[in-house]
Enzyme design. Structure first.
Site, mmCIF file in Angstrom:
data_model
loop_
_atom_site.group_PDB
_atom_site.id
_atom_site.type_symbol
_atom_site.label_atom_id
_atom_site.label_comp_id
_atom_site.label_asym_id
_atom_site.label_seq_id
_atom_site.Cartn_x
_atom_site.Cartn_y
_atom_site.Cartn_z
ATOM 1 N N SER A 1 -3.465 -3.177 -3.321
ATOM 2 C CA SER A 1 -4.228 -3.536 -4.535
ATOM 3 C C SER A 1 -4.102 -2.970 -5.718
ATOM 4 C CB SER A 1 -5.874 -3.726 -3.847
ATOM 5 O OG SER A 1 -5.771 -4.744 -2.841
ATOM 6 N N ASN B 1 7.005 -4.870 -4.124
ATOM 7 C CA ASN B 1 7.505 -5.753 -3.039
ATOM 8 C C ASN B 1 6.786 -7.235 -3.058
ATOM 9 O OD1 ASN B 1 7.513 -6.252 -0.459
ATOM 10 N ND2 ASN B 1 5.865 -4.966 0.162
ATOM 11 N N TRP B 2 7.835 -8.118 -3.031
ATOM 12 C CA TRP B 2 7.382 -9.358 -3.052
ATOM 13 C C TRP B 2 7.013 -10.069 -1.647
ATOM 14 C CZ3 TRP B 2 11.957 -12.470 -6.487
ATOM 15 C CH2 TRP B 2 11.981 -11.831 -7.746
ATOM 16 N N LYS B 3 7.327 -9.137 -0.819
ATOM 17 C CA LYS B 3 7.243 -9.791 0.669
ATOM 18 C C LYS B 3 7.812 -11.169 1.071
ATOM 19 C CE LYS B 3 3.042 -7.053 0.704
ATOM 20 N NZ LYS B 3 1.553 -6.706 1.145
ATOM 21 N N GLY C 1 -3.404 -6.144 0.078
ATOM 22 C CA GLY C 1 -3.655 -7.317 -0.071
ATOM 23 C C GLY C 1 -5.117 -7.848 0.156
ATOM 24 N N HIS D 1 6.706 -0.105 6.390
ATOM 25 C CA HIS D 1 5.643 -0.805 5.756
ATOM 26 C C HIS D 1 4.444 -1.285 7.014
ATOM 27 C CE1 HIS D 1 3.033 -3.784 3.701
ATOM 28 N NE2 HIS D 1 3.356 -3.229 2.593
ATOM 29 N N GLY E 1 2.260 -5.210 -4.392
ATOM 30 C CA GLY E 1 2.501 -6.422 -3.798
ATOM 31 C C GLY E 1 2.140 -7.676 -4.760
ATOM 32 N N GLY E 2 1.242 -8.439 -4.358
ATOM 33 C CA GLY E 2 0.715 -9.354 -5.291
ATOM 34 C C GLY E 2 0.918 -9.313 -6.814
ATOM 35 N N GLU F 1 0.043 3.999 1.376
ATOM 36 C CA GLU F 1 -0.537 2.818 1.341
ATOM 37 C C GLU F 1 -1.781 2.624 2.342
ATOM 38 O OE1 GLU F 1 2.263 -0.198 -0.554
ATOM 39 O OE2 GLU F 1 2.677 -0.387 1.579
ATOM 40 N N GLU G 1 2.891 -3.924 7.424
ATOM 41 C CA GLU G 1 3.174 -5.119 8.017
ATOM 42 C C GLU G 1 4.388 -5.165 9.196
ATOM 43 O OE1 GLU G 1 3.484 -6.977 4.228
ATOM 44 O OE2 GLU G 1 1.409 -6.611 3.905
HETATM 45 P P1 PGA Z 1 -0.827 -5.341 -2.275
HETATM 46 O O1 PGA Z 1 0.552 -5.070 -1.425
HETATM 47 O O2 PGA Z 1 -0.512 -4.884 -3.658
HETATM 48 O O3 PGA Z 1 -0.711 -7.038 -2.532
HETATM 49 O O4 PGA Z 1 -2.066 -4.950 -1.796
HETATM 50 C C1 PGA Z 1 0.749 -3.700 -1.311
HETATM 51 C C2 PGA Z 1 2.054 -3.556 -0.402
HETATM 52 O O5 PGA Z 1 1.920 -3.842 0.754
HETATM 53 O O6 PGA Z 1 3.103 -2.758 -0.793
#
Ligand code: PGA
Length: 256
Positions: free
Chosen positions: A219, A9-11, A179, A101, A240-241, A173, A103
């Site tokens: 994470s 997930n590049w966001k 994050g 998600h 994500g990251g 999640e 967010e």
């Molecule tokens: P993260 O994000 O790996 O940067 O914690 C995961 C996600 O939000 O899917």
């Protein structure tokens, strides 16, 4: 048996040039990959067509990775400025879509009702939803996390038929881990994944429960993926990251 999956997930990251380089690196690694893990790349909507071109490249007779959107409209079509429909995603070869998600729940007011509508539209266009659920820190501290996740799963997913449900991927999640560099322990992840699988078993029976891929997200990185993926009910990760760096992303793919 259920599919092992690593989804990136590049966001809201990468300009066009950087997105192209990242896709190019992932493509080159994937054309020579013959392992069992399904890799899915979820770039910002603007780059989905490019990702789809890579995934449907004529030089390969298989799709080197799945192409996932990060969001879809809950409406079918029409006067919804700024929105992108499930039909549009399908028409450029998108195979997966993240929904629910944390967010989007937090910043864009997405509720389980809206999410269920999105999933319904995605399924009607044969796009596999990746449904995110998970508790916030206060809920875990108050030991309400099982209740919270059970409600999210039931409200958003349990009105679908078993055949429909078969196409849904779940990502657990914990919001406190996203994050933050703070990961759920493998035992915490396993405990919740097992709990989710039992909910599915009660509702849809053994076969559907066994075939549902449940990913961990929050994470997850090249250093901790192996331990998390060694848990019997953790079928992969939503990353994500660490999905923004090819080497790390591929290391996570190879962590089973
Ligand atoms: P993260 O994000 O790996 O940067 O914690 C995961 C996600 O939000 O899917």
């Amino acid at each position: 048996m259920r599919q092992k999956i690593v989804a990136g997930n590049w966001k809201m990251n990468k300009d066009f040039e950087d997105a192209e380089s990242l896709l190019d690196e992932i493509y080159n690694a994937q054309v020579n990959y013959n392992g069992e893990v399904l890799l899915i790349v979820c770039p910002p909507a603007l780059y989905l067509e490019l990702a789809s071109d890579y995934a449907n490249d004529e030089d390969t007779d298989f799709a080197p990775f799945g192409v996932g959107a990060q969001n879809v409209s809950q409406f079918v079509k029409g006067a919804y400025t700024g929105e992108i429909s499930a039909q549009m995603l399908a028409s450029i070869g998108v195979t997966h879509c993240i929904v629910g998600h944390s967010e989007r729940r937090k910043y864009f007011g997405e509720t389980d009702k809206i999410i269920a509508e999105k999933i319904n539209l995605l399924l009607s266009y044969s796009i596999q939803p990746i449904y995110c659920c998970g508790e916030v820190l206060e809920e875990r501290e108050a030991e309400n996390h099982f209740e919270v996740v059970a409600k999210q799963i039931k409200d958003a997913l349990f009105n679908f038929t078993p055949e429909e449900f078969n196409n849904i991927i779940i990502a657990y999640e914990p919001v406190w881990a996203i994050g933050t560099g703070k990961t759920a322990t493998p035992a915490q992840a396993q405990e919740m994944h097992d709990f989710i699988r039992k909910l599915i078993l009660d509702k849809y029976g053994n076969e559907v429960a066994n075939d549902t891929s449940i990913l961990y997200g929050g994470s997850c990185n090249a250093a901790n993926a192996k331990e998390l993926f060694s848990m019997p009910d953790v079928d992969g990760g939503l990353i994500g990251g660490a999905s923004l760096i090819t080497e790390d992303f591929l290391k996570i793919r190879d962590s089973f």
